[in-house]
Design a protein around this motif. Sequence first.
Motif, short mmCIF file in Angstrom:
data_model
loop_
_atom_site.label_atom_id
_atom_site.label_comp_id
_atom_site.label_asym_id
_atom_site.label_seq_id
_atom_site.Cartn_x
_atom_site.Cartn_y
_atom_site.Cartn_z
N ARG A 113 11.25 -3.21 1.15
CA ARG A 113 11.18 -1.91 1.79
C ARG A 113 10.62 -0.86 0.84
O ARG A 113 10.23 -1.16 -0.28
N SER A 114 10.60 0.38 1.29
CA SER A 114 9.97 1.44 0.51
C SER A 114 10.62 1.65 -0.85
O SER A 114 9.95 2.02 -1.82
N ALA A 115 11.95 1.44 -0.95
CA ALA A 115 12.63 1.62 -2.23
C ALA A 115 12.06 0.70 -3.29
O ALA A 115 11.87 1.10 -4.45
N ALA A 116 11.75 -0.53 -2.93
CA ALA A 116 11.21 -1.49 -3.89
C ALA A 116 9.78 -1.15 -4.28
O ALA A 116 9.43 -1.17 -5.46
N VAL A 117 8.94 -0.83 -3.30
CA VAL A 117 7.55 -0.51 -3.59
C VAL A 117 7.45 0.77 -4.41
O VAL A 117 6.72 0.84 -5.42
N ASP A 118 8.18 1.78 -4.02
CA ASP A 118 8.17 3.03 -4.78
C ASP A 118 8.71 2.81 -6.18
O ASP A 118 8.20 3.38 -7.15
N GLY A 119 9.73 1.97 -6.31
CA GLY A 119 10.27 1.66 -7.63
C GLY A 119 9.27 0.97 -8.52
O GLY A 119 9.15 1.27 -9.71
N LEU A 140 6.11 -7.33 -8.45
CA LEU A 140 6.89 -7.09 -7.24
C LEU A 140 7.03 -8.42 -6.51
O LEU A 140 6.05 -9.00 -6.06
N VAL A 141 8.26 -8.91 -6.42
CA VAL A 141 8.54 -10.18 -5.75
C VAL A 141 9.08 -9.90 -4.36
O VAL A 141 10.17 -9.33 -4.21
N ALA A 142 8.30 -10.28 -3.34
CA ALA A 142 8.71 -10.06 -1.95
C ALA A 142 7.91 -10.99 -1.06
O ALA A 142 6.69 -11.07 -1.19
N GLU A 143 8.59 -11.65 -0.15
CA GLU A 143 7.89 -12.55 0.77
C GLU A 143 7.09 -11.75 1.80
O GLU A 143 6.00 -12.14 2.20
N THR A 144 7.65 -10.64 2.25
CA THR A 144 6.97 -9.75 3.20
C THR A 144 7.21 -8.32 2.76
O THR A 144 8.10 -8.04 1.95
N LEU A 145 6.42 -7.39 3.29
CA LEU A 145 6.61 -5.98 3.01
C LEU A 145 6.70 -5.21 4.32
O LEU A 145 5.90 -5.41 5.22
N ASP A 146 7.70 -4.32 4.40
CA ASP A 146 7.89 -3.50 5.59
C ASP A 146 7.84 -2.04 5.15
O ASP A 146 8.87 -1.38 5.01
N VAL A 147 6.63 -1.55 4.90
CA VAL A 147 6.45 -0.19 4.39
C VAL A 147 5.31 0.48 5.17
O VAL A 147 4.57 -0.16 5.91
N SER A 148 5.18 1.77 4.96
CA SER A 148 4.12 2.52 5.64
C SER A 148 2.75 2.10 5.11
O SER A 148 2.62 1.56 4.00
N ASP A 149 1.71 2.35 5.90
CA ASP A 149 0.35 2.02 5.48
C ASP A 149 -0.03 2.79 4.22
O ASP A 149 -0.72 2.25 3.34
#
Length: 302
Positions: A153-159, A172-181
């Motif tokens: 989510r946004s907390a991880a990407v922003d972090g 950044l380890v994530a199988e999928t991303l659910d964030v804004s464009d």
Amino acid sequence: MSEHMYDVVIIGAGPAGIQAAIHASRRKIRVLLLGRIENSALYNGHIENYAFVPQTTLGADLLKLGLEQAKRFGTEHSSADVLKIAHEEDIFHLELESGKTVSTHSLILCMGVSKQKLNVPGEKDLLGRGVSYCVDCDANFYRGAVVTVTGNRSAAVDGALTLLDYASKVYLVAETLDVSDELLTRLQSSSVERICSSIKQINGDRMVTSLELANGEALDTEGIFIELGSKGAMQLATQIGVLLDLEAKYIAVNQKQETNIPGIYAAGDIVGPPLQMAKAVGEGCVAGMEAATYARKKKKEK
């Protein structure tokens, strides 16, 4: 006043709860602080951005000092957990895990938030030694280091983007991303290296050294930030109708730290970000004074 009747009861022995206890107790009323300092998010943290504490200081040390200070002012302390809260006219009744019930004119909620965990081997053992749940709190400790963030989510990407100002390399380890464009575009145009997998294990002896990923790879890293979001400790609050914010994540309060229920106050992480000690202490100060004033008024009315 009966043995188990208090003027103010505070749930949560973190920075907000301890500060609330200090200010309430100085009003010469009976105050009970419930909770274990070991449960505070600060306990395993390191503090270097708090005014008047110039050296990096262990959170556990500050909590111990604060608890002793509250006791010197007259605060009673119990580590018992609260199971239920009931409301009868102007009195709140708290059922403790010990089976005892305590009552109070005023209640302050300082339970913090429960961090969502990965629940993988090494996570608990290496907490505070390379495992962190807050980029904003701990980024500065990883200057020039290789670090990893996990979360979709946004907390991880922003972090991860924030850590670029500190670390030499950010994964950044994530199988999928659910964030804004917009946020996704910022990530893709940055030097953060995304790995499409999940974490199976965190390795290290004294400090984090590597991660084992679900895709079979091993990832060398000096720190892992687990940014899966926060879930508020709301069960007790909602038992008696305390309202949450619009996103139903935190308790809603006004500038006096009052909730929608007269006599109930809230402070610290449980009322929302930034999840920082400085904010929690300030809110605890306000809540402690306001709750004490409310309790003394109610006693005079009887």
